[in-house]
Enzyme design. Structure first.
Site, short mmCIF file in Angstrom:
data_model
loop_
_atom_site.label_atom_id
_atom_site.label_comp_id
_atom_site.label_asym_id
_atom_site.label_seq_id
_atom_site.Cartn_x
_atom_site.Cartn_y
_atom_site.Cartn_z
CG ASP A 42 -2.15 1.02 1.14
OD1 ASP A 42 -2.24 1.25 -0.01
OD2 ASP A 42 -2.61 1.51 2.26
CG HIS A 59 -0.56 1.84 -9.33
ND1 HIS A 59 -0.82 1.56 -7.91
CD2 HIS A 59 -1.58 2.75 -9.52
CE1 HIS A 59 -1.95 2.26 -7.42
NE2 HIS A 59 -2.42 2.86 -8.32
CD GLU A 89 -13.22 -4.97 -0.18
OE1 GLU A 89 -11.94 -5.22 0.13
OE2 GLU A 89 -14.38 -5.78 0.21
CG LEU A 153 9.04 -17.24 -2.66
CD1 LEU A 153 8.96 -17.13 -0.92
CD2 LEU A 153 9.68 -15.90 -3.11
#
Ligand code: IPE
Ligand code: IPE
Ligand code: MG
Length: 264
Positions: A42, A59, A89, A153
């Site tokens: 975020d 972004h 959302e 991973l």
């Protein structure tokens, strides 16, 4: 001239970051590496705004931080890294921003897949993937397929992900099996619910990292976070480098996890 000095300064500060990452990595307790780290990526928009740039710039910069996080996670031997890339959302955002995020996802997967496979990274998209645009679904399908035999991973990318939606899906799946007599009511326990989540077969996160100065889970991994340690920071995601991930893990290693019990 000024440009050269700025470049020199930048290079030396990059070196400092690298050095301290190496130094910190060397001080990790290799017997106590978390198995699963989850990250809420975020702060991209605010980071860009502060620079007077459009949100899309943030972004794009955030993708670099994702690359770093994957690199360090593989280097320190995490089993699972789950990154929150798009929530259920986030559809509330302007269509233009949604398109940019989807395009960046496709670009990331297409560009990185070779290197991810080389690093033995297995990719799993978690969330309502069927509701994503076709090009995103295609890129995910290719990444799944290409990385299916990787054993290093596990990289979970949470896309159109919501913790509540995930629980609704799980309840539906379990109820359908009960209705078909494949399961009895008594079979429903915590382990069975975990097996019906997108993260089936993976350990719950040991550590949750949330950058950007907000202190909330934003509908992320609601079931899985029951006993997760939180590491919150004001750093915006585009500024979050490998060194910060190592710092978070070091801090995690100093925590005393009691799981409701008493100190040993
Ligand atoms: C995270 O950054 C990316 C997504 C949620 C897709 P934000 O876009 O939420 O950035 P802020 O929180 O507005 O700064
Ligand atoms: C959480 O960030 C979701 C992702 C990072 C993908 P948001 O920016 O959507 O969360 P809120 O709105 O601040 O809670
Ligand atoms: Mg945000």
């Amino acid at each position: 001239m000024i440009k050269n000095i700025v470049n020199l300064m930048r290079r030396s500060s990059d070196r400092e970051v690298e050095e301290s990452e190496e130094v910190l990595k060397a001080s990790l307790d290799t017997t106590r590496i978390p198995r699963h780290v989850a990250v809420i990526m975020d702060g991209n928009g605010r980071w860009a705004r502060r620079k007077g740039m459009p949100r899309s710039f943030g972004h794009r910069a955030g993708v670099e931080s994702l690359r770093e996080a994957v690199r360090v996670s593989a280097e320190i031997g995490l089993k699972v890294l789950t990154v929150y890339a798009f929530s259920t959302e986030n559809w509330k955002r302007p269509q233009e921003e949604i398109n940019i995020l989807m395009d960046l996802l496709v670009e990331y997967l297409n560009k990185e897949i070779d290197e991810l496979c080389e690093k033995n990274v297995k990719i799993r998209a978690i969330g309502g993937i069927q509701e994503l645009p076709p090009k995103a679904r295609e890129a995910i399908a290719v990444a799944h397929d290409r990385s299916k035999n990787c054993s290093g991973l596990n990289l979970n990318i949470a896309l159109n992900y919501g913790g509540r939606a995930e629980l609704v899906e799980a309840v539906r799946g379990i109820c359908a099996k009960v209705a078909e007599n494949e399961l009895a009511l008594e079979d429903i326990d915590q382990e069975l619910i975990s097996r019906h989540l997108y993260t089936a077969g993976q350990p719950d996160p040991d550590l949750l990292i949330r950058p950007s100065g907000d202190y909330r889970v934003s509908n992320f991994l609601l079931w899985q976070l029951a006993y997760t340690e939180f590491w919150l920071t004001d750093i915006m995601w585009p500024d979050f480098k490998g060194v910060h991930l190592v710092r978070a893990v070091l801090d995690f290693q100093r925590r005393n996890r009691r799981f409701g019990g008493l100190n040993k």
